[in-house]
Enzyme design. Structure first.
Site, mmCIF file in Angstrom:
data_model
loop_
_atom_site.group_PDB
_atom_site.id
_atom_site.type_symbol
_atom_site.label_atom_id
_atom_site.label_comp_id
_atom_site.label_asym_id
_atom_site.label_seq_id
_atom_site.Cartn_x
_atom_site.Cartn_y
_atom_site.Cartn_z
ATOM 1 C CE LYS A 1 -3.912 2.050 2.527
ATOM 2 N NZ LYS A 1 -5.007 1.749 3.696
ATOM 3 C CB SER B 1 -8.199 3.763 2.847
ATOM 4 O OG SER B 1 -7.209 3.064 3.993
ATOM 5 C CB SER C 1 -8.446 0.748 5.631
ATOM 6 O OG SER C 1 -9.356 1.886 5.497
#
Ligand code: GLN
Length: 483
Positions: A76, A151, A175
């Site tokens: 990420k 997210s 998330s």
């Protein structure tokens, strides 16, 4: 080749069926062919990947082994990667090349993992749909008109589309688990302090926790093994031994006490999801689990408390992005105030600006007691509810989300509507508990997740329950059409 899980890749590499370099090339080609539809990557790191793959092959040739040695993954884009853009999904950090590797990145690299790239995400991890990214929305591979969740939407979409077997992610209010639910993956948010936050760009420091997204619990165990552990660079990292997560996957579920909170099944939960959750309960009963109804009476206060605490911490954490120390700097500032105002006004998107304003307001003199302190008290009540429940049960089970993935744009004009979708996930962050989401079926062709929560440091138990469930169900093996 792209259909293999991490565990299958590890076996294939050990048996010399293929090399890490071959596999890496196949996946990089797949990403360049298919990712334009999804937008799941912000940066690709082809050169680094091939270098790491060759190094892993050489280590294997020298007799080394290990489940992550030569395994392709992605990070990420809020994990700092030395010399590589680390954008946090924001224009603010579009120009930021991290000067060092996050602990998670360094640990996985040392274990021999191969980094294919950095994945798309909501700006500064604020969101539940991956639509607030400055690099554009990510599409859900199960239906390109729907969001993948957020997210960590880029990591989720990429793994679900079989562009790679696993990726890192972070979970501040859901998330990891919510995008796992929306894309038919298994995602684990570890206990707060289990995985180092050093080099993980902070959103809300007391809630943020890194963890894996993969297709199976078995693969999450492999990833967590590579990520977890004490880190003296993170003052909130906890010095607890890391158990062998793969070794406990096959423990029996006979007599396992599963608590199902009655508050989870109130209005707001899609009845079709409620039915799938009941089916997963039946599966676990067949494996020997005992079901007990429990209550989490303060759950209703969790969303308002979270949306005070998280923005409050964010308003403080994001003050460092001012165009001087870090980040985007505006053109031709007239003076220092103009520089701050325009750099931050141009660098941050609307959702980030909203959170900074809400957080600064909640922390301001006169409102601190009314909002921030009150929210912290609720946080303790939420934790106490869990502690009471865990006196009676071993794990808690329920839906991960009240609804399946919504259509792109559907909640853009109403941020509160999106905040309400976090109802089942944020309590674990407020309490610091570990949580896992695993595939439980489909509604209108869109995946649904079931969430398991456990007491502190019982990630092994969560992975064990999920693995046993996955040995007896096949939801997690379903592949989105076109990928
Ligand atoms: N949806 C939540 C938020 O927007 C959670 C995000 C996260 O876990 N990073 O804050």
């Amino acid at each position: 080749m792209h259909q293999m899980t991490l565990a299958e890749i590890a076996r294939g590499l050990a048996d010399k069926k293929f090399s890490s370099e071959e596999l890496t090339k196949v996946l990089l080609a797949r990403i360049s062919q298919l990712d334009p539809q999804l937008n799941s990557f912000i940066s690709l790191t082809e050169e680094l990947a091939l270098e790491q793959a060759k190094a892993a092959d050489a280590r294997r040739a020298n007799g080394e082994s290990g489940a992550l040695l030569g395994a392709p993954i992605a990070h990420k884009d809020l994990f700092c990667t030395q010399g590589i853009r680390t954008s946090c999904g924001s224009k603010m950090l579009d120009n930021f090349k991290a000067p060092y590797d996050a602990t998670v990145v360094a640990k996985l690299a040392a274990a021999g993992a191969v980094t294919l790239g950095k994945t798309n995400m909501d700006e500064f991890a604020m969101g539940s749909a991956n639509e607030s990214s400055w690099y554009g929305a990510v599409k859900n591979p199960w239906n390109l008109e729907h969001v993948p969740g957020g997210s960590s939407g880029g990591s989720a979409a990429a793994v679900a589309a079989r562009l790679l077997p696993a990726a890192t992610a972070t979970d501040t209010g859901g998330s990891i688990r919510q995008p796992a639910a929306f894309t038919n993956l298994t995602g684990l948010k570890p206990t707060y302090g289990r995985v180092s936050r050093w080099g993980m760009i902070a959103y809300a420091s007391s809630l943020d926790q890194g963890g894996p997204l993969a297709r199976t619990a078995e693969d999450c165990a492999i990833m967590l093994q590579g990520m977890a552990g004490f880190d003296q660079n993170d003052s909130t990292s906890i010095d607890e031994p890391v158990p062998d997560y793969s070794a406990s996957l096959n423990e029996s579920l006979q007599g396992l006490r599963i608590g199902v909170p009655k508050e989870y099944f109130s209005a707001g939960l899609d009845p079709r999801i409620a039915e799938l959750i009941q089916n997963s309960i039946k599966e676990l009963q067949k494996l020997g689990a005992v079901i007990k109804e429990i209550s989490l009476p303060n759950m209703q206060h969790a969303i308002p408390a979270y949306y005070v605490i998280a923005p409050a911490e964010a308003s403080s954490n994001l003050s460092r992005f001012d165009g001087v120390r870090f980040g985007h700097r505006c053109e031709n500032p007239e003076n220092l105030i103009d520089l701050y105002k325009r750099s931050r006004g141009e660098g941050f998107g609307p959702e980030v600006q909203r959170r900074i304003m809400v957080g600064a307001y909640a922390l301001s003199a006169g409102y601190y007691d009314a909002y921030y302190l009150k929210a912290q008290k609720i946080r303790r009540l939420v934790k106490n509810d869990f502690m009471t429940a865990f006196n009676e049960v071993d794990i808690i089970l329920g839906p991960t989300t009240p609804n399946p993935a919504w259509k792109l744009g559907a909640k853009n004009s109403d941020p509160v509507a999106a905040y309400l979708e976090d109802v089942y996930t944020i309590t674990a962050n407020l309490a610091g508990l570990p949580g896992l989401s695993m595939p439980a079926g489909f509604v209108d062709g869109l995946p649904v997740g079931v969430q398991l929560l456990a007491p502190y440091f019982q990630e092994g138990r969560l992975l064990n329950v999920a693995h046993q469930y996955q040995l007896n169900t096949d939801w997690h093996t379903r592949t989105p059409t076109g990928f």
